[in-house]
Structures are given as C-alpha cells and as structure tokens.
Design an enzyme around this catalytic site. Sequence first.
Site, PDB file in Angstrom:
ATOM      1  N   CYS A 105       0.821  -1.210   0.000  1.00  0.00           N
ATOM      2  CA  CYS A 105       0.000   0.000   0.000  1.00  0.00           C
ATOM      3  C   CYS A 105       0.856   1.263   0.000  1.00  0.00           C
ATOM      4  O   CYS A 105       0.459   2.287  -0.539  1.00  0.00           O
ATOM      5  CB  CYS A 105      -0.969  -0.006   1.169  1.00  0.00           C
ATOM      6  SG  CYS A 105      -0.179  -0.132   2.784  1.00  0.00           S
ATOM      7  N   TRP A 106       2.048   1.190   0.565  1.00  0.00           N
ATOM      8  CA  TRP A 106       2.953   2.344   0.574  1.00  0.00           C
ATOM      9  C   TRP A 106       3.304   2.753  -0.852  1.00  0.00           C
ATOM     10  O   TRP A 106       3.368   3.932  -1.167  1.00  0.00           O
ATOM     11  CB  TRP A 106       4.219   2.029   1.380  1.00  0.00           C
ATOM     12  CG  TRP A 106       4.989   0.870   0.819  1.00  0.00           C
ATOM     13  CD1 TRP A 106       4.832  -0.458   1.126  1.00  0.00           C
ATOM     14  CD2 TRP A 106       6.009   0.922  -0.172  1.00  0.00           C
ATOM     15  NE1 TRP A 106       5.696  -1.229   0.385  1.00  0.00           N
ATOM     16  CE2 TRP A 106       6.434  -0.404  -0.425  1.00  0.00           C
ATOM     17  CE3 TRP A 106       6.619   1.954  -0.874  1.00  0.00           C
ATOM     18  CZ2 TRP A 106       7.418  -0.725  -1.342  1.00  0.00           C
ATOM     19  CZ3 TRP A 106       7.613   1.635  -1.793  1.00  0.00           C
ATOM     20  CH2 TRP A 106       7.999   0.312  -2.011  1.00  0.00           C
TER      21      TRP A 106
END
Length: 187
Positions: A105-106
């Site tokens: 997700c980063w």
Amino acid sequence: MFTPGSALTLEQGWQTTGATGSLQNLKKFNNQDFNHLRTSCLSQGVLFEDATFPAHVSSIGPNLLPEDKLRRIQWKRPTELQRNPYLIMDGVSRFDIMQGEIGDCWLLAAVGSLTLQKQFLENVLPKDQGFQDGYAGIFHFRFWQYGDWVDVVIDDRLPFLNGRYLSVQPRTSNEFWPSLLEKAYAK
C-alpha cells in the site's frame, strides 16, 4: 525544513536540461539501453527477457511469501492475459491501481500521488513505448535517485499467484502501466 519557494526550486531543478540530474543526462541502470535493446529484439523477432531481473523467485525475494507460495508463482506477459493490452488507456489516474497479493500500500500511495502531478509523471513514464507499435516485451521507467534520473529497463513478464497479480494490479484489465511501473521500481 524547507524554505519558502524551495519546492519551486526543486521542481525547476528536475526539469533542467543538459546538466547532471536532467532527463538528457540519464543514468542507465545496469548499463541497459532501452532503445538499443528494443531495436535488437525487434530485428531478431524475439521478446525481451531481462537476465538482470529474471522471471524467477530470485527477483521477488525469499522472505516476501512462504516457500510453498513462492513455488506456485507463474509469470505472464500482458499479451498472454489480454488480446489488446495497453500501457495507458484514457490517461492515468490514482483510481487505476489496486493492491495485489502482497502488501504494498505504501507504493500505491506514492504512485497515486504521482498521478496528480502530470509533469512529474511524464518524467517517470516515458511515452516512447507500448503494446502497439514497436512492441518487443520491453519497457522502461525513470526514477529520481540521489540527484539523478535513472532509466530502468524491464521485460513485461509479471508474477501471478493463484490467478491474481502478486503486486499492484490495474483496475482496468487491459491497462498495464501500474504493474510495469512497480516491477521497474522493484528492480
């Protein structure tokens, strides 16, 4: 802390020409030249296979998934997945990306932010490539690293686990810029 106007100075620095850190003075990651490699593949009638970042578990890393899952990974080209793949369809948007099997997700947040800055996105995602004219299974992306633009060449073989993208997947089934961008970043 940044001083007033430093963001503008930074932005202008990224757009300079002919100097260190410019798009005209790209560093080639692993000394791979996109145009030379693509021309060679086209003249030989073969699809590019990147020996420096092979379609193998060694390119994924041994600690990302349990060993039994790593053994089940399959590598597929977009042309095997879709009859009519595109690098980009109808422009780019933060809504083009979805998380795959792994927790990244980063990266999705960073890529989503990049889509909001079109002038920077054009630096990262060169327009001289695609699945239509001159397709040879090779793509390249540029990343800003330590004051220089670095051109990273990849082949378009993507990892799948249980029929799902291992990494970022495109929201539209025949648009592949998000998946290929992440592969280049991983390399």
